[in-house]
Write an enzyme that holds these catalytic residues in place. Structure first.
Site, PDB file in Angstrom:
ATOM      1  N   GLU A 173      -2.019  -2.055  -3.892  1.00 52.40           N
ATOM      2  CA  GLU A 173      -3.258  -1.429  -4.045  1.00 52.40           C
ATOM      3  C   GLU A 173      -3.130   0.186  -3.828  1.00 52.40           C
ATOM      4  OE1 GLU A 173      -5.996  -1.891  -0.426  1.00 52.40           O
ATOM      5  OE2 GLU A 173      -7.287  -0.364  -1.314  1.00 52.40           O
ATOM      6  N   ASP A 201      -5.248  -0.537   5.308  1.00 57.44           N
ATOM      7  CA  ASP A 201      -5.836  -1.481   4.274  1.00 57.44           C
ATOM      8  C   ASP A 201      -4.875  -2.722   4.400  1.00 57.44           C
ATOM      9  OD1 ASP A 201      -7.511   0.276   3.504  1.00 57.44           O
ATOM     10  OD2 ASP A 201      -6.934   0.674   1.545  1.00 57.44           O
ATOM     11  N   LYS A 252       0.921  -1.126  -0.077  1.00 56.65           N
ATOM     12  CA  LYS A 252      -0.143   0.085  -0.071  1.00 56.65           C
ATOM     13  C   LYS A 252       0.989   1.201   0.240  1.00 56.65           C
ATOM     14  CE  LYS A 252      -3.840   2.134   0.575  1.00 56.65           C
ATOM     15  NZ  LYS A 252      -5.237   2.124  -0.264  1.00 56.65           N
TER      16      LYS A 252
HETATM   17  N1  LIG Z   1     -17.808  -7.039  -0.730  1.00 51.00           N
HETATM   18  C1  LIG Z   1     -17.886  -6.491   0.298  1.00 51.00           C
HETATM   19  N2  LIG Z   1     -18.581  -7.033   1.375  1.00 51.00           N
HETATM   20  C2  LIG Z   1     -18.276  -6.336   2.569  1.00 51.00           C
HETATM   21  N3  LIG Z   1     -18.221  -5.246   2.668  1.00 51.00           N
HETATM   22  C3  LIG Z   1     -17.440  -4.629   1.747  1.00 51.00           C
HETATM   23  C4  LIG Z   1     -17.312  -5.274   0.331  1.00 51.00           C
HETATM   24  N4  LIG Z   1     -16.763  -4.293  -0.403  1.00 51.00           N
HETATM   25  C5  LIG Z   1     -16.425  -3.387   0.353  1.00 51.00           C
HETATM   26  N5  LIG Z   1     -16.789  -3.480   1.620  1.00 51.00           N
HETATM   27  C6  LIG Z   1     -16.922  -2.345   2.593  1.00 51.00           C
HETATM   28  O1  LIG Z   1     -16.783  -0.952   2.017  1.00 51.00           O
HETATM   29  C7  LIG Z   1     -15.949  -0.402   2.379  1.00 51.00           C
HETATM   30  C8  LIG Z   1     -14.995  -0.087   1.403  1.00 51.00           C
HETATM   31  O2  LIG Z   1     -14.359  -1.201   0.981  1.00 51.00           O
HETATM   32  P1  LIG Z   1     -12.871  -1.154   0.596  1.00 51.00           P
HETATM   33  O3  LIG Z   1     -12.482  -2.609   0.145  1.00 51.00           O
HETATM   34  O4  LIG Z   1     -12.173  -0.746   2.003  1.00 51.00           O
HETATM   35  O5  LIG Z   1     -12.690  -0.052  -0.611  1.00 51.00           O
HETATM   36  P2  LIG Z   1     -11.405   0.550  -1.102  1.00 51.00           P
HETATM   37  O6  LIG Z   1     -10.153  -0.046  -0.602  1.00 51.00           O
HETATM   38  O7  LIG Z   1     -11.617   0.767  -2.509  1.00 51.00           O
HETATM   39  O8  LIG Z   1     -11.606   2.048  -0.547  1.00 51.00           O
HETATM   40  C9  LIG Z   1     -15.198  -0.983   3.803  1.00 51.00           C
HETATM   41  O9  LIG Z   1     -15.897  -0.742   5.073  1.00 51.00           O
HETATM   42  C10 LIG Z   1     -15.331  -2.540   3.230  1.00 51.00           C
HETATM   43  O10 LIG Z   1     -15.283  -3.335   4.472  1.00 51.00           O
HETATM   44 MG   LIG Z   2      -8.543   0.339   0.399  1.00 53.84          MG
END
Ligand SMILES: Nc1ncnc2c1ncn2[C@@H]1O[C@H](COP(=O)(O)OP(=O)(O)O)[C@@H](O)[C@H]1O
Ligand SMILES: [Mg+2]
Length: 255
Positions: free
Chosen positions: A109, A50, A37
């Site tokens: 990421e 992350d 990251k």
């Molecule tokens: N498939 C999923 N199931 C459960 N929660 C999810 C899912 N995708 C995203 N989230 C939730 O949405 C939020 C954003 O997801 P995240 O993976 O951290 O996004 P990014 O890394 O693109 O910012 C987090 O709180 C994550 O736990």
């Molecule tokens: Mg993220």
């Protein structure tokens, strides 16, 4: 494919959850995995970032953060306001390249979407991808609005001579609406890249054991899983291409 850049159409769209799913799938195949990251924003020095979420969900991966900035802003802006040096694309590339000599798979990421700035010169994750000649996995939302942001991201990749390995839907709803179902047919067309998975909504809240057992079911063979895009689309959206097929009973608006 030693280095894979995980980018997406924006922030909070599932990049971390998808990164964790790809990592879990690779770990289950006995691969050594590292997750980089480059710039973690929006978390304090003692809070999980992350990469910690990836470890929690996927298990034993090597993780590296090059910098952490507490304000929830683009990395360049957050670094400037913190009075700290920014993370440069060449540093991202060098670190990922070094990790790739020691691991089978390195997942990088990004922060937010593809063109979010890491430094004041306008350096982005796309610059790091180009330095690495690494493919980019585009994480996209499921529903209305995703066709435009996905097309923009794909066009930006092409303009920089970068290849989109494919798309993964970051959060596929339990009850997909009309737009989400039709997007299964349209997303690969607007991206010019294959759909390589759909992580179910709620996956991030599964127990780590369940997450690790299930991850390969959400990802296509190109990402080490057993997900079948044709079967998934037929099950989830039989009428995605034709309203007539829908009305003929192969799909139902009430599904
Ligand atoms: N498939 C999923 N199931 C459960 N929660 C999810 C899912 N995708 C995203 N989230 C939730 O949405 C939020 C954003 O997801 P995240 O993976 O951290 O996004 P990014 O890394 O693109 O910012 C987090 O709180 C994550 O736990
Ligand atoms: Mg993220």
């Amino acid at each position: 494919m030693p280095v894979l850049i995980v980018s997406g159409t924006g922030t909070e769209i599932g990049k971390t959850v998808v990164t964790a799913a790809v990592a879990a799938t690779a770990l289950a195949r006995d691969l050594d995995v590292a997750v980089l990251k480059p710039a973690q924003t929006g978390v304090g020095s003692d809070e999980p970032g992350d990469v910690d979420e990836v470890i929690r969900l996927a298990g034993g991966v090597t993780t590296v953060e090059l910098a952490r900035f507490p304000e929830p802003l683009a990395p360049a802006t957050a670094a400037r306001r913190a009075g700290a040096p920014p993370v440069r694309p060449h540093e991202i590339a060098e670190t990922a390249g070094k990790l790739a000599t020691e691991h089978d798979l390195v997942l990088v990421e990004g922060a937010g979407g593809l063109l979010v700035r890491f430094d004041e010169e306008g350096g982005t994750l796309a610059d790091a991808a180009r330095l690495l000649a690494a493919p980019v996995l585009v994480v996209a939302p499921a529903g209305l609005g995703t066709l435009n942001t996905t097309a923009l991201t794909a066009e930006a990749l092409r303009a920089r001579g970068l290849a989109a390995l494919g798309l993964v839907i970051g959060s596929w709803p339990a009850v997909p609406d009309l737009a989400a179902r039709c997007n299964l047919a349209d997303l690969p067309d607007v991206a010019g890249a294959p759909l390589l998975g759909a992580v179910p909504h709620g996956a991030g809240a599964l127990t780590p054991a369940r997450f690790r057992r299930s991850a390969a079911d959400w990802l296509a063979p190109a990402l080490g899983g057993g997900w079948d895009v044709a079967r998934f689309t037929a099950d989830a959206a039989p009428g995605a291409r034709s309203r007539a097929a829908w009305d003929a009973g192969t799909g139902s608006a009430e599904r």
